[in-house]
Scaffold this active site. Sequence first.
Site, PDB file in Angstrom:
ATOM      1  N   SER A  54       0.987  -1.326  -0.036  1.00 21.50           N
ATOM      2  CA  SER A  54       0.039  -0.400   0.016  1.00 21.50           C
ATOM      3  C   SER A  54       0.871   1.456   0.163  1.00 21.50           C
ATOM      4  CB  SER A  54      -0.463  -0.045   0.784  1.00 21.50           C
ATOM      5  OG  SER A  54      -0.092  -0.228   2.549  1.00 21.50           O
ATOM      6  N   ASN A 119       4.008  -6.107   5.668  1.00 21.17           N
ATOM      7  CA  ASN A 119       2.892  -7.247   5.968  1.00 21.17           C
ATOM      8  C   ASN A 119       3.109  -8.226   7.199  1.00 21.17           C
ATOM      9  OD1 ASN A 119       0.480  -4.780   5.762  1.00 21.17           O
ATOM     10  ND2 ASN A 119       1.320  -5.393   3.651  1.00 21.17           N
ATOM     11  N   ASP A 202      -4.992   7.839   9.905  1.00 28.76           N
ATOM     12  CA  ASP A 202      -4.984   6.154  10.612  1.00 28.76           C
ATOM     13  C   ASP A 202      -3.472   5.712  10.837  1.00 28.76           C
ATOM     14  OD1 ASP A 202      -3.425   5.458   8.191  1.00 28.76           O
ATOM     15  OD2 ASP A 202      -4.149   4.690   6.988  1.00 28.76           O
ATOM     16  N   HIS A 205      -0.728   5.664   6.957  1.00 29.17           N
ATOM     17  CA  HIS A 205      -0.203   5.537   5.893  1.00 29.17           C
ATOM     18  C   HIS A 205       0.301   7.358   4.915  1.00 29.17           C
ATOM     19  CE1 HIS A 205      -2.445   2.054   5.182  1.00 29.17           C
ATOM     20  NE2 HIS A 205      -1.553   1.442   3.895  1.00 29.17           N
TER      21      HIS A 205
END
Length: 228
Positions: A54, A119, A202, A205
């Site tokens: 991402s 991740n 969040d 990001h």
Amino acid sequence: MRSFTLFLSLFMFITLTSCGESNKEEKQQKTEILAANDNSEENAEQVILFFGNSLTAGYGLEKGEAFPELIQQRIDSLELSYKVVNAGLSGETTSGGKNRIDWVLKQNVDVFVLELGANDGLRGIAIEETKNNLQEIIDFVREQNPEIEIILAGMQIPPNMGQDYTTGFKQIFPDLAEKNDVYLIPFLLEDVAGIPELNQQDGIHPTAEGQKILADNVWDVLGEIIED
């Protein structure tokens, strides 16, 4: 250090993306890859492919604000003959990347930027498994084109998994860079991680301003290759 610790703590508990967003990104990638291949053959442009999650995909941002697109703008301003392809997929792990690298490389690529692993760390995947997956991706890329230039983007994770895991994860990237004689971005999120005004709500990001700093971090390494 304080702000970085805050960032890392948030990173552990917030989901990076939805499946719907990933599917949308994957369809867009295939379109861009086909277009880049056609353009490079027609215009003799060299291709820089960003292969990541991402962070590379530009999650939560408008089109053109992710760091690969900012790199393209810089390339164009310098009148260099390179075409950037953004193959970032939100939520991607090294295992997922290993499974999709085949179709992503169905084109001529001159510079390959590998940004995966975060991740894996968030999920507590064994360090050796992450390292082996990244190695397999590097091996596959080199098999397709032995002359390709490879850049590996370093990443760090929070201390929640324990100091040994945190340290071992961080060391994956310099170890692989040295072993494979590839270029290394020490930490992709340098000067962005944990700084509230440079990250979205969040806390994970980067904002558009944060992505500009990521682009600078990447260019510090990439620029030496393509401006040579």
